[in-house]
Scaffold this motif. Sequence first.
Motif, PDB file in Angstrom:
ATOM      1  N   GLU A  19     -10.902  -6.136 -67.846  1.00 44.98           N
ATOM      2  CA  GLU A  19      -9.620  -5.661 -68.371  1.00 44.98           C
ATOM      3  C   GLU A  19      -9.671  -4.146 -68.451  1.00 44.98           C
ATOM      4  O   GLU A  19     -10.638  -3.573 -68.973  1.00 44.98           O
TER       5      GLU A  19
ATOM      6  N   VAL B 148     -13.452  -0.141 -67.735  1.00 51.31           N
ATOM      7  CA  VAL B 148     -12.986  -1.526 -67.901  1.00 51.31           C
ATOM      8  C   VAL B 148     -13.934  -2.245 -68.850  1.00 51.31           C
ATOM      9  O   VAL B 148     -15.108  -1.905 -68.982  1.00 51.31           O
TER      10      VAL B 148
ATOM     11  N   GLY C 231      -4.733  -2.537 -69.818  1.00 53.62           N
ATOM     12  CA  GLY C 231      -4.446  -3.933 -70.061  1.00 53.62           C
ATOM     13  C   GLY C 231      -4.387  -4.815 -68.830  1.00 53.62           C
ATOM     14  O   GLY C 231      -4.317  -6.042 -68.953  1.00 53.62           O
TER      15      GLY C 231
ATOM     16  N   GLN D 279      -5.484  -7.120 -65.906  1.00 46.09           N
ATOM     17  CA  GLN D 279      -6.610  -8.027 -65.676  1.00 46.09           C
ATOM     18  C   GLN D 279      -6.991  -7.961 -64.188  1.00 46.09           C
ATOM     19  O   GLN D 279      -6.130  -8.034 -63.315  1.00 46.09           O
TER      20      GLN D 279
ATOM     21  N   THR E  75     -15.850  -5.777 -69.743  1.00 45.74           N
ATOM     22  CA  THR E  75     -16.331  -6.971 -69.053  1.00 45.74           C
ATOM     23  C   THR E  75     -17.227  -7.781 -69.991  1.00 45.74           C
ATOM     24  O   THR E  75     -17.521  -7.353 -71.115  1.00 45.74           O
TER      25      THR E  75
END
Length: 342
Positions: free
Chosen positions: A245, A252, A270, A272, A254
């Motif tokens: 994300e 990001v 935000g 995905q 994870t």
Amino acid sequence: MSCLQIEKVSCRYNGHNVLDQLSLSVADNEIICLLGASGCGKTTLLKAIAGLLPLAQGEIRLGEHLLDGPGVSVPPEARNIGMIFQDYALFPHLTVAENIGFGLGRQTRSERRQTVEESLQLVNLQGLGERYPHQLSGGQQQRVAIARALVCKPRLMLLDEPFSNIDTQVRMKLILEIRALLKGQGIGAVFVSHSKEEAFAFADRLALFRAGHIEQVGEPGQLYRHPQNRFVAEFLGGVNYLAAEVVDTDSVQTAIGLIRGNEPHGLARGVQCQLMLRPQQLQLIGDDQGPLTLMEQQFLGHHCRVQLACGELTLEASINEPLTHARARVQVEPHALVLFDL
């Protein structure tokens, strides 16, 4: 300056397009590799460049000369293109010198002898001119094939899986020798292979083929580190995919924590996505309290291949020394993140 220009080329076989609207250029003194699995169209393109297969559509130019196009098809022997085959295609009943001098019919005997001797020196086979192909090693036979192709001073060289019959122990040495030879002669080359290791070592740029079209073209390091899609990523080496994300412009979140890049990735907060990590990008630290569990470990000489579990996620890492703990923590050095859509 462009040595070879291929524009929207299509080739048909049994009513089907083997190549479909394919375009590619090769610069002077550049070596480009057509890389891909068997049946993807790379050898078809090589044969089309050589004039051994007709075009259904498109144009092929060598420098300023149109080789193929509407109403034009220059015969193979008039294209000023040298070709080296997988099986060398040497004449078994001719000596090395006779093989090399086969295409020099317009020269006098003394001129031909001198040209052949210069070619033997160029490929480090001096003193072997009177031997026959069966008396040479595979690497020496390949050098003879190269000398025979170079002796006519081609503008472009085509190489079809030229190293596949060479023993593994001498293959990389021969690759480096032939690369240096082509560079020294200032000759552009198109090289067909299914081996990424050969392509990385030999080529200036790669054109990765799939089903008659090119997925991505670029320098080997660029394609390896910045693949445009999963096919390119997986063909060129091992990969890990992590659900991710986007947190901000360069990082990001994870399952193994926050992963930070060293340049903006262009996705909104935000979003995905999937993060691609090469096994070499995972740095493992043995820790009995770490979140990763060691599943399997293989010592492969120059590195260790390690499989780890993080919940339901399985990761593969490539490290220098074997892990001595059953669990580990992982770090990922900042790099340009490669993110794919879910």
